[in-house]
Design a protein around this motif. Structure first.
Motif, PDB file in Angstrom:
ATOM      1  N   ARG A   1      28.969  21.594  50.134  1.00 24.89           N
ATOM      2  CA  ARG A   1      29.006  22.808  50.760  1.00 24.89           C
ATOM      3  C   ARG A   1      27.626  23.029  51.825  1.00 24.89           C
ATOM      4  O   ARG A   1      26.758  22.487  51.121  1.00 24.89           O
ATOM      5  CB  ARG A   1      29.164  24.176  50.020  1.00 24.89           C
ATOM      6  CG  ARG A   1      30.670  24.535  49.339  1.00 24.89           C
ATOM      7  CD  ARG A   1      30.919  25.464  49.128  1.00 24.89           C
ATOM      8  NE  ARG A   1      31.247  26.540  50.165  1.00 24.89           N
ATOM      9  CZ  ARG A   1      30.212  27.384  50.805  1.00 24.89           C
ATOM     10  NH1 ARG A   1      29.076  27.474  50.059  1.00 24.89           N
ATOM     11  NH2 ARG A   1      30.295  27.980  51.910  1.00 24.89           N
TER      12      ARG A   1
ATOM     13  N   ARG B   1      36.071  25.408  50.692  1.00 26.73           N
ATOM     14  CA  ARG B   1      36.129  26.430  49.588  1.00 26.73           C
ATOM     15  C   ARG B   1      34.893  26.019  48.534  1.00 26.73           C
ATOM     16  O   ARG B   1      34.382  25.253  48.483  1.00 26.73           O
ATOM     17  CB  ARG B   1      37.437  26.159  48.946  1.00 26.73           C
ATOM     18  CG  ARG B   1      38.670  26.591  50.214  1.00 26.73           C
ATOM     19  CD  ARG B   1      40.115  26.515  49.217  1.00 26.73           C
ATOM     20  NE  ARG B   1      41.092  26.799  50.110  1.00 26.73           N
ATOM     21  CZ  ARG B   1      41.837  25.746  50.453  1.00 26.73           C
ATOM     22  NH1 ARG B   1      41.381  24.451  50.328  1.00 26.73           N
ATOM     23  NH2 ARG B   1      42.855  25.949  51.288  1.00 26.73           N
ATOM     24  N   THR B   2      34.874  27.093  47.632  1.00 30.16           N
ATOM     25  CA  THR B   2      33.957  27.215  46.597  1.00 30.16           C
ATOM     26  C   THR B   2      34.152  26.036  45.566  1.00 30.16           C
ATOM     27  O   THR B   2      33.094  25.556  44.789  1.00 30.16           O
ATOM     28  CB  THR B   2      33.739  28.293  45.802  1.00 30.16           C
ATOM     29  OG1 THR B   2      34.976  28.651  45.349  1.00 30.16           O
ATOM     30  CG2 THR B   2      33.417  29.312  46.652  1.00 30.16           C
TER      31      THR B   2
ATOM     32  N   HIS C   1      30.615  30.688  54.097  1.00 28.76           N
ATOM     33  CA  HIS C   1      31.016  31.010  52.633  1.00 28.76           C
ATOM     34  C   HIS C   1      32.394  31.534  53.013  1.00 28.76           C
ATOM     35  O   HIS C   1      32.662  32.381  53.762  1.00 28.76           O
ATOM     36  CB  HIS C   1      30.248  31.697  51.959  1.00 28.76           C
ATOM     37  CG  HIS C   1      30.368  31.786  50.501  1.00 28.76           C
ATOM     38  ND1 HIS C   1      31.544  32.516  49.817  1.00 28.76           N
ATOM     39  CD2 HIS C   1      29.835  30.863  49.485  1.00 28.76           C
ATOM     40  CE1 HIS C   1      31.754  32.296  48.661  1.00 28.76           C
ATOM     41  NE2 HIS C   1      30.590  31.466  48.363  1.00 28.76           N
TER      42      HIS C   1
ATOM     43  N   GLY D   1      32.310  23.948  41.340  1.00 29.00           N
ATOM     44  CA  GLY D   1      32.261  25.247  41.962  1.00 29.00           C
ATOM     45  C   GLY D   1      33.064  26.174  41.125  1.00 29.00           C
ATOM     46  O   GLY D   1      33.805  25.765  40.113  1.00 29.00           O
ATOM     47  N   SER D   2      32.934  27.276  41.676  1.00 32.38           N
ATOM     48  CA  SER D   2      33.676  28.546  41.024  1.00 32.38           C
ATOM     49  C   SER D   2      35.045  28.257  41.362  1.00 32.38           C
ATOM     50  O   SER D   2      35.374  27.753  42.601  1.00 32.38           O
ATOM     51  CB  SER D   2      33.186  30.046  41.328  1.00 32.38           C
ATOM     52  OG  SER D   2      33.310  29.956  42.626  1.00 32.38           O
TER      53      SER D   2
END
Length: 481
Positions: free
Chosen positions: A27, A226-227, A37, A11-12
């Motif tokens: 996610r 989280r991302t 998100h 992820g970012s």
């Protein structure tokens, strides 16, 4: 579904929070993934603050709460009643960790509508000043709940590489409240020859604040992933006594936070001179409305600039970004205060009584004055964003961040209480201005050792003092399908 892996996650925003084993979760997808998100939830927190503190800021920024006499407003300001915000802010993290952020936000928002309604009451019945004082005291307690929940969530939801950007998201949405409220005040009072706002301004502001109760949708943090796949897992303590003790645990395990206390103290101190002793003292009501509009608009750009383009600039290590952000804020502190000092030399409290002829938007001398308000808005947003980012860089644990936010709001409230009281007892404008300059400079000077010594390129598990405490109650793992 979770897997155990080393530091990096998919992820970012891949700067992770600790060295060692971390659980990585998938996610949720679809609309559930959008709603849960982290950015969506931070934006919802921003919307709550847009409708409540944002609208309150729009009235405060007019100077004297939109009234003629600044003394009554200064006496009644919730931050001038010291026990009202000080104690709830000091203990706000305890309430937050027991009740949860959603209940704190819901309970805290009621105070804003009450205070705006009290301003309307004084417009109708000039002798209703005591009602404003009582409403201000109630708001002081309510605001502590709102800001403790807000600070904890805003700093805990993003990854370390996203914290400045997420703070920028929140600050932009939050300050839209000030922009909208200022636009309403400017438009509804454009043709007014009085030096105070009309009833319609207060009614519209109060209605907008009350509408927030239909929109509080902030969910509990333990559902947040989280991302980078790491889960936000808050802590619930078994008793109020344990919660109170956590204040001292945070200070003992991370004493560097003390160096941010002067920055916290000054973080709202400058509002009194800006709003009452500059905007309220020099300009008529429609010009005050325009000044207020550009001030809060500038905040949107200032926060996103320093948060996204400086503090989250990925080409540099986090320590380098911290030094760069600190330097930019210091430059702005001295630039705007030198500029303000030049104007402050031209008037005093005695030379500009409430009945004096004020500067209007059509006056040829007006443009430089409004530019100062723009730069003050930029400085304010960069100051607050940097303060939150520094706290967020010290930990990723929501419980510990709630404690830090409690310290932040506690000292912020204390500083505001002092300066609002000084203004209420008619201290000279120059004295208030000089104290503002000194305190903002001192706040940045004291923060420098923390930036230099305490801040690391990555947050390690050793920094999560409250997370690692024994005998604490964790929420159970919740699987995400």
């Amino acid at each position: 579904m979770s897997v155990t892996g080393e530091e990096k996650a998919h992820g970012s925003g891949s700067e992770t929070s600790s060295i060692g084993h971390v659980a990585i979760y998938e996610r949720p997808r679809g609309w559930r993934g959008i709603y849960y998100h982290p950015a969506t939830q931070v934006c919802l927190v921003g919307f709550v603050c847009f409708m409540c503190p944002g609208m309150f800021n729009a009235l405060t920024g007019l100077g004297a709460g939109g009234q003629v006499d600044a003394t009554t407003t200064a006496n009644a300001n919730p931050l001038s009643i010291l026990p009202s915000p000080f104690l709830p802010s000091f203990l706000g993290h305890s309430v937050h960790n027991v009740l949860g952020p959603k209940r704190c936000l819901l309970l805290g928002t009621w105070g804003y509508s009450l205070l705006i309604g009290s301003y309307l009451a004084t417009n109708i019945h000039p002798g209703a000043g005591d009602f404003v004082v009582v409403a201000g005291a109630i708001l002081g307690a309510c605001a502590a709940l709102v800001w403790t929940a807000q600070g904890s969530l805003m700093m805990a939801y993003p990854t370390e590489a996203q914290k400045g950007t997420f703070i920028g998201y929140f600050w932009a949405i939050f300050n839209v409240g000030g922009v909208v409220g200022s636009a309403v005040a400017f438009g509804s009072n454009f043709n007014s020859e009085a030096n105070k706002v009309g009833n319609a301004t207060y009614v519209s502001s109060s209605v907008m604040v009350m509408k927030i109760f239909d929109h509080i949708a902030e969910d509990y943090p333990y559902k947040m992933i989280r991302t980078d796949g790491t889960r936000v897992t808050p802590i619930r303590y078994p008793s109020w006594k344990t919660e109170f003790i956590s204040l001292f645990v945070a200070l003992k395990t991370d004493p560097w936070i003390v160096l941010l206390f002067p920055m916290f103290f000054a973080s709202n101190y400058f509002y009194t001179w800006q709003f009452n002793d500059y905007n309220g003292a020099l300009f008529n009501i429609r010009t005050r409305g325009l000044n207020n509009f550009v001030y809060w608009t500038a905040q949107i750009f200032g926060s996103f600039f320093i948060g996204h383009f400086v503090l989250d600039l990925r080409r540099f290590r986090r320590r380098v970004r911290a030094f760069l952000g600190w330097t930019i804020v210091v430059v702005f502190v001295f630039a705007v205060n030198v500029w303000s000092y030049y104007y402050q030399l031209t008037y005093t409290r005695a030379s500009d009584p409430p009945t004096a002829v004020k500067i209007d938007i059509h006056d040829s001398s007006y443009p430089p004055y409004v530019w100062l308000m723009i730069f003050y808005g930029l400085l304010d947003s960069m100051w607050q964003t940097t303060a939150y980012w520094l706290m967020g860089a010290m930990s990723n644990d929501p419980a510990k961040l709630a404690v830090f936010t409690g310290f932040y709001k506690c000292f912020q409230s204390a500083g505001s209480a002092v300066v609002w009281r000084l203004d209420a007892v008619q201290k000279p404008y120059m004295d208030i201005f000089i104290s503002t300059w000194v305190l903002t400079a001192a706040g940045m000077i004291f923060a420098f050792p923390l930036v230099y010594v305490r801040l690391k390129d990555h947050t390690e598990m050793d920094d999560e003092a409250l997370l690692a405490r024994p005998n604490v109650g964790r929420l159970p793992e919740v699987s995400q399908k």
